[in-house]
Design a protein around this motif. Structure first.
Motif, PDB file in Angstrom:
ATOM      1  N   ALA A  23       0.891  -1.314  -0.032  1.00 50.03           N
ATOM      2  CA  ALA A  23      -0.088  -0.015  -0.087  1.00 50.03           C
ATOM      3  C   ALA A  23       0.889   1.279   0.036  1.00 50.03           C
ATOM      4  CB  ALA A  23      -0.815  -0.106   1.412  1.00 50.03           C
ATOM      5  N   SER A  24       0.821   2.052  -0.850  1.00 51.16           N
ATOM      6  CA  SER A  24       1.745   3.179  -1.316  1.00 51.16           C
ATOM      7  C   SER A  24       1.256   4.304  -0.282  1.00 51.16           C
ATOM      8  CB  SER A  24       1.550   3.575  -2.774  1.00 51.16           C
ATOM      9  OG  SER A  24       0.567   4.171  -3.134  1.00 51.16           O
ATOM     10  N   TYR A  25       0.120   4.292   0.395  1.00 50.82           N
ATOM     11  CA  TYR A  25      -0.198   5.439   1.386  1.00 50.82           C
ATOM     12  C   TYR A  25       0.440   5.251   2.580  1.00 50.82           C
ATOM     13  CZ  TYR A  25      -3.646   2.834   3.965  1.00 50.82           C
ATOM     14  OH  TYR A  25      -4.071   2.067   4.937  1.00 50.82           O
ATOM     15  N   LEU A  26       0.799   4.040   2.830  1.00 48.77           N
ATOM     16  CA  LEU A  26       1.426   3.691   4.260  1.00 48.77           C
ATOM     17  C   LEU A  26       2.769   3.476   4.014  1.00 48.77           C
ATOM     18  CD1 LEU A  26       0.004   3.538   6.869  1.00 48.77           C
ATOM     19  CD2 LEU A  26      -0.577   1.203   6.517  1.00 48.77           C
ATOM     20  N   PHE A  27       3.103   2.506   3.314  1.00 48.21           N
ATOM     21  CA  PHE A  27       4.490   2.061   2.934  1.00 48.21           C
ATOM     22  C   PHE A  27       5.196   2.632   1.949  1.00 48.21           C
ATOM     23  CE2 PHE A  27       1.631  -1.349   4.563  1.00 48.21           C
ATOM     24  CZ  PHE A  27       2.053  -1.311   6.015  1.00 48.21           C
ATOM     25  N   GLN A  28       5.363   4.051   2.095  1.00 45.38           N
ATOM     26  CA  GLN A  28       6.010   4.787   0.840  1.00 45.38           C
ATOM     27  C   GLN A  28       7.470   4.358   0.792  1.00 45.38           C
ATOM     28  OE1 GLN A  28       4.513   5.993   3.622  1.00 45.38           O
ATOM     29  NE2 GLN A  28       3.218   7.590   3.050  1.00 45.38           N
ATOM     30  N   GLY A  49       4.541  -3.326   9.020  1.00 43.01           N
ATOM     31  CA  GLY A  49       3.182  -3.519   9.061  1.00 43.01           C
ATOM     32  C   GLY A  49       2.527  -4.426   7.664  1.00 43.01           C
ATOM     33  N   ASP A  50       3.538  -4.571   6.763  1.00 39.08           N
ATOM     34  CA  ASP A  50       2.959  -5.277   5.678  1.00 39.08           C
ATOM     35  C   ASP A  50       3.092  -6.634   5.761  1.00 39.08           C
ATOM     36  OD1 ASP A  50       1.113  -4.821   3.274  1.00 39.08           O
ATOM     37  OD2 ASP A  50       3.161  -4.638   1.951  1.00 39.08           O
ATOM     38  N   PHE A  84      -6.423  -1.754   0.634  1.00 33.32           N
ATOM     39  CA  PHE A  84      -5.658  -2.963   0.230  1.00 33.32           C
ATOM     40  C   PHE A  84      -6.000  -4.178   0.990  1.00 33.32           C
ATOM     41  CE2 PHE A  84      -3.038  -1.118   3.597  1.00 33.32           C
ATOM     42  CZ  PHE A  84      -2.547  -2.312   4.479  1.00 33.32           C
ATOM     43  N   LYS A 141      -5.838  -8.362   0.651  1.00 32.46           N
ATOM     44  CA  LYS A 141      -5.164  -9.099   1.611  1.00 32.46           C
ATOM     45  C   LYS A 141      -6.242 -10.163   2.103  1.00 32.46           C
ATOM     46  CE  LYS A 141      -1.413  -7.155   3.847  1.00 32.46           C
ATOM     47  NZ  LYS A 141      -0.682  -6.603   4.773  1.00 32.46           N
ATOM     48  N   VAL A 187      -7.312   7.544   0.717  1.00 30.16           N
ATOM     49  CA  VAL A 187      -6.289   8.556   0.174  1.00 30.16           C
ATOM     50  C   VAL A 187      -7.630   9.901  -0.270  1.00 30.16           C
ATOM     51  CG1 VAL A 187      -4.888   9.385  -1.535  1.00 30.16           C
ATOM     52  CG2 VAL A 187      -4.697   7.140  -0.331  1.00 30.16           C
ATOM     53  N   SER A 192       0.591  13.072   5.938  1.00 31.89           N
ATOM     54  CA  SER A 192       0.929  11.955   5.117  1.00 31.89           C
ATOM     55  C   SER A 192       1.010  12.405   3.615  1.00 31.89           C
ATOM     56  CB  SER A 192      -0.087  10.681   5.196  1.00 31.89           C
ATOM     57  OG  SER A 192       0.641   9.740   4.723  1.00 31.89           O
ATOM     58  N   TYR A 193       1.808  11.499   2.626  1.00 35.11           N
ATOM     59  CA  TYR A 193       1.751  11.892   1.390  1.00 35.11           C
ATOM     60  C   TYR A 193       1.888  10.496   0.688  1.00 35.11           C
ATOM     61  CZ  TYR A 193       6.721  10.271   1.445  1.00 35.11           C
ATOM     62  OH  TYR A 193       7.779   9.256   1.411  1.00 35.11           O
ATOM     63  N   GLN A 194       1.437  10.336  -0.509  1.00 36.72           N
ATOM     64  CA  GLN A 194       1.732   8.912  -1.294  1.00 36.72           C
ATOM     65  C   GLN A 194       1.529   9.608  -2.758  1.00 36.72           C
ATOM     66  OE1 GLN A 194      -1.173   9.196   0.944  1.00 36.72           O
ATOM     67  NE2 GLN A 194      -1.539  10.836  -0.602  1.00 36.72           N
ATOM     68  N   PRO A 195       1.845   8.673  -3.641  1.00 41.40           N
ATOM     69  CA  PRO A 195       1.466   8.571  -4.961  1.00 41.40           C
ATOM     70  C   PRO A 195       0.237   7.839  -4.960  1.00 41.40           C
ATOM     71  CG  PRO A 195       3.012   6.717  -4.578  1.00 41.40           C
ATOM     72  CD  PRO A 195       2.910   7.374  -3.527  1.00 41.40           C
TER      73      PRO A 195
END
Lengths: 585, 585
Positions: free
Chosen positions: A423-428, A440-441, B283, B287, B340, B546-549
């Motif tokens: 998850a890119s919002y969490l595990f950048q 976490g993943d 996600f 999972k 997001v 937070s940030y993310q793509p």
């Protein structure tokens, strides 16, 4: 760094001066309190400061805080009987607490008063003259109190009363005579750590928001793996929400190890998988199989000997049978400390079979894992170091507050591959720190409660030797119980021989049944004894111990001792109480 | 009922008399302390009573307890500087605490001192002049402090220091400028309730050992179902360890409803099952599908519109496609509040499609569920009442401490049928009370942490209207932020229009990038901006967001506001801070 507002430090100063910044506050509150009719002001003060409406058990004395308040009373307005009416909860609501402006004072008072309620409960929990349980039937409890949720807020006086009421009806799981579950006792350091965990209120998924807890999980899991016997403590693991989920993880990872394509393709892409566990094993293996799409029919229960230990020859026979049918044995879950008998499966023999047939060996040591801390008793888990995964619940035999369950995995990285979804919002991937600490993943959960700190702090406080002493003592108490009842009139052991864990399984046979022939009628009558005694125990509130049938054995008591508060006298008491409550049956 | 030992009530009495039962104790401790060389005794006393070795942030003042101790000092032995040496933690270990003989006094002192540390932390959490985070890289933190576990116990002085150290490096998740996750804030009533939960230390599986908590779960889940809009609040549900597990439950139950034989026979016995959810969904759906043996390939991601909402026509198209292939659509998981964008899928349109094709409709309202408490915003979840199951995490938008996630199910009894294994050692059928309150067998877990009490107590304290006010305020703050930045130089919104939830997604474009052509190079440079600003935020410790793509959009900030402590000024601060930290990039 800034210092907290001076209001914090001046709050509750017991020098009699009240609030140095606002000496009129106490008086002002008193004046307000006087405007109330019906004695509400007095009642409130009395309630807060210990004079009235105490729960029946709390006695007539006062808390330290109450005492100090009285000593510090600066109120000169009569007839206000309030010793120091600086915080009047009847006028306060949640909205007056932090982060409200000027919320510091009422917040600290409120939290401190909650704490006083909790401290009273803690002390009572260890007092043998209090009840283990103040039992009420569900409908009684629903009627006695209004538990409903409403649109409008209640004031903090009411909130404090709810806390008292909730604890009034709670089971004192730390009480020296509480033996009802595998998790008993109330460890003071563990409790403190759990309070701290609540206060830190964070989540295990990333180092970013739980740096210390993530590191402590790393350190603690490594230590547990060392104790299991994996070289250098290498491997993987996680704290999960209970042993059932830990066992499910093991099944999930074992399946993934053999057929990684199952993650994308599902069970349709793989042959029929079969798991093996003993007939005395925990029901969570079947629950896990049902959830994971394996199906309960694909969990084969291996026969146990008279002591509840898996019979390796039967395991091998069933593996061969399954292979002949073209199915794929993928997991053997041996149990180290079964739930009812406390039996330890022969791990070395199981490991040999797993090696021979290339099957993932899991050890469900949820209950028995604690014995690894004892030099005297760890031999019972010999062979555990050959397992691929181990469930070990420190919240059981090691007395850590609920919940604290670990799943340890020998192969590193497998959990991550099995469960990760990136998850890119969490595990950048472009964070500025070492991303291997964002663990976490590898979990099925996204948010994950911090369960490690209480174990870590208790371990620091006790040392491994402290856990060892606790475990040795509990085992010794179980043996003491066994020695008393094995030849005592009116008792029959469910299985012969000294217990390997603290489980002592026995029937109490009331006088009226002692000389009956061993036939169906006697069994039927005997099956009703334990439930009645247990019901009476709960109604008297004197002690609690579990019972159950198992296979062809009718209801028997399963005594387990994990409670650090229990002594020989409590064991004696249990026997006397069973006889007192059961002799007329 | 007995009264607790008088020692409890006399402990800490601030009248200067010391221990009335043993006036020599204080002096005795002082004498022992004097025997130490190297100033340890003085250092200890100072530490305990507030004169030295305070963490840098705590200022020079003293805790109420310290003050009161000084006032009560009865020590006349010089050169002992200890004001009231009745509890000397350097000589005390966990074994001196309850249930030890004479453990009451040190236990109460120890727990009270832990509490003082926690109260300091609480106050600091809300102080804008303290850091949100005192950031250290993992290797620094591992080197700065010895976290290892050893054979020998540490004394309680060391244990208290560990508590302070742990909190020194903790993220202040209640800080007004902490916006990093969907779960932020620290509710005082929720915190008190969580402390009580820890103290009660019990397990949700049976009424027998958690009578009040089981009833409160019943009452609270019913209330939540009423709010969802199910007639009379009927249905089922459970508090589970997080939204991911709640979503997994939904998938598990949906599958069981359609193919109950899967429980025994596994996925081999059923056709290929397909789940549908949006490309913006959480996600955990994938999972869950991986874990349940469904496989991630069988989770079809439905297209979203520009605002992140599932497009119903695409859902229907994909359902038809799947059916044509002979697969079986069994679950649609709509999202109410995406992680997001904070988008709400069109639930009514989704419900129509689910009805038409007889598919289980799940709503993942983990993040958006809180809006059901607001008369102003609940329309965003219109149609949720037509769902078969709903995930709703009060630990997110409602500010309940972690963890508190509910899975609500419209059909009663389904969870039980799906998950029950009838463990006779736990769910005895011959108990003396109404067994419908033994709810443990509907869970995947065996032991289950008590997550309901904090929600219940907060609800009592706030009322539904209190939650509503909180939610309306957070939404208003998000709109405030949106209105400021939508036309501000240097900002670009990720999607147009007012946010539906509190998620505000934007790029900060530093001056050096503002006039570049919109090409790949600019995108590449823009993608590096948010990570650097975030790293700087953490190193300064001033705020966290937070940030993310997402998809083809490079790293952008996702601001979310669930923090009750946040104000307009904190939003202003965030903007200024982003500009301060990012203008040179």
């Amino acid at each position: 760094m800034a210092s907290p507002g001076s209001g914090f430090w001046s709050f509750g100063s017991e020098d009699g001066s009240g609030d140095p910044e606002n000496p009129g506050t106490a008086r002002a509150w008193c004046q307000v309190a006087q405007k109330f009719t019906g004695g509400i002001g007095n009642k409130l003060c009395a309630l807060l400061y210990g004079d009235a409406e105490k729960p029946a058990e709390s006695g007539g004395s006062e808390s330290p805080r109450a005492t100090s308040r009285k000593a510090a009373c600066a109120c000169n307005q009569k007839p206000c009987s309030c010793p120091k009416a600086d915080v009047n909860y009847a006028f306060l609501h949640a909205t007056d607490l932090l982060p409200a402006c000027d919320g510091e004072r009422p917040t600290l008072a409120f939290l401190q008063d909650v704490m006083d309620i909790l401290l009273q409960y803690v002390v009572k929990s260890f007092d043998r003259s209090t009840k283990v349980i103040d039992f009420h039937y569900p409908n009684e409890l629903l009627q006695e109190y209004n538990w409903e949720l409403a649109d409008q807020p209640q004031n903090l006086e009411e909130i404090l009363m709810h806390c008292q009421t909730t604890l009034k009806y709670a089971i004192k799981t730390g009480h020296p005579r509480y033996f009802n579950q595998l998790s008993t006792g109330l460890d003071m350091v563990g409790l403190a750590a759990d309070w701290l965990t609540s206060t830190a209120n964070t989540n295990m998924f990333t180092y970013e928001i739980a740096p210390v807890f993530v590191l402590l999980e790393y350190v603690t899991l490594k230590k547990m793996r060392e104790i299991i016997g994996w070289p250098g403590g290498s491997g993987d693991g996680i704290f999960s929400p209970g042993g059932a989920i830990s066992n499910m993880y093991a099944m999930l990872i074992a399946r993934f190890k053999m057929f990684p394509e199952v993650k994308e393709k599902g069970m349709a892409a793989v042959p029929r998988l079969i798991a093996f566990t003993s007939e005395h094993s925990h029901f969570s293996l079947k629950k896990g199989a049902a959830a994971l799409g394996i199906g309960t029919d694909s969990v084969i229960l291996i026969k146990c000997d008279e002591r509840g230990k898996m019979i390796p020859s039967d395991l091998e026979r069933r593996i061969l049978e399954v292979k002949q049918k073209g199915f794929v044995p993928f997991l053997v879950s041996a149990t180290a400390g079964t739930t009812v008998y406390g039996a330890f499966d022969p791990l070395i023999a199981v490991a040999d079979i797993c090696k021979k047939y290339k099957i993932w060996m899991h050890v469900d040591a949820a209950w028995g894992g604690g014995l690894l801390m004892s030099r005297k008793h760890k031999w019972k888990l010999s062979g555990v170091e050959r397992a691929n995964s181990v469930t070990w619940n420190p919240h059981k035999m090691m007395g850590v507050p609920l919940q604290c369950s670990a799943l340890l995995v020998r192969e590193e990285g497998l959990m991550q591959s099995c469960n990760q979804m990136h998850a890119s919002y969490l595990f950048q991937q472009d964070k500025h720190y070492d991303l291997s600490y964002d663990t976490g993943d590898k979990a099925l959960q996204c948010g994950r409660h911090v369960d490690v700190f209480k174990l870590w702090l208790m371990w620091r406080a006790k040392g491994t030797t402290g856990f060892e002493a606790h475990i040795d003592k509990c085992l010794e108490l179980a043996e003491y119980l066994y020695n008393i009842i094995k030849n005592r009139e009116g008792y029959e052991m469910v299985f012969d021989g000294k217990p390997q864990h603290t489980n002592v399984c026995f029937w109490y046979v009331p006088p009226s049944l002692r000389f009956l022939e061993d036939n169906e009628e006697r069994m039927s009558r005997l099956s009703k004894v334990a439930p009645v005694i247990k019901a009476r125990m709960m109604e008297y509130g004197t002690t609690m111990v579990s019972y159950q049938p198992l296979g062809d054995k009718v209801n028997f008591f399963r005594m387990v001792i994990s409670n650090p508060a229990a002594t020989h006298q409590d064991i004696d008491f249990l026997i006397e109480e069973i006889e007192r409550l059961g002799q007329d049956l």
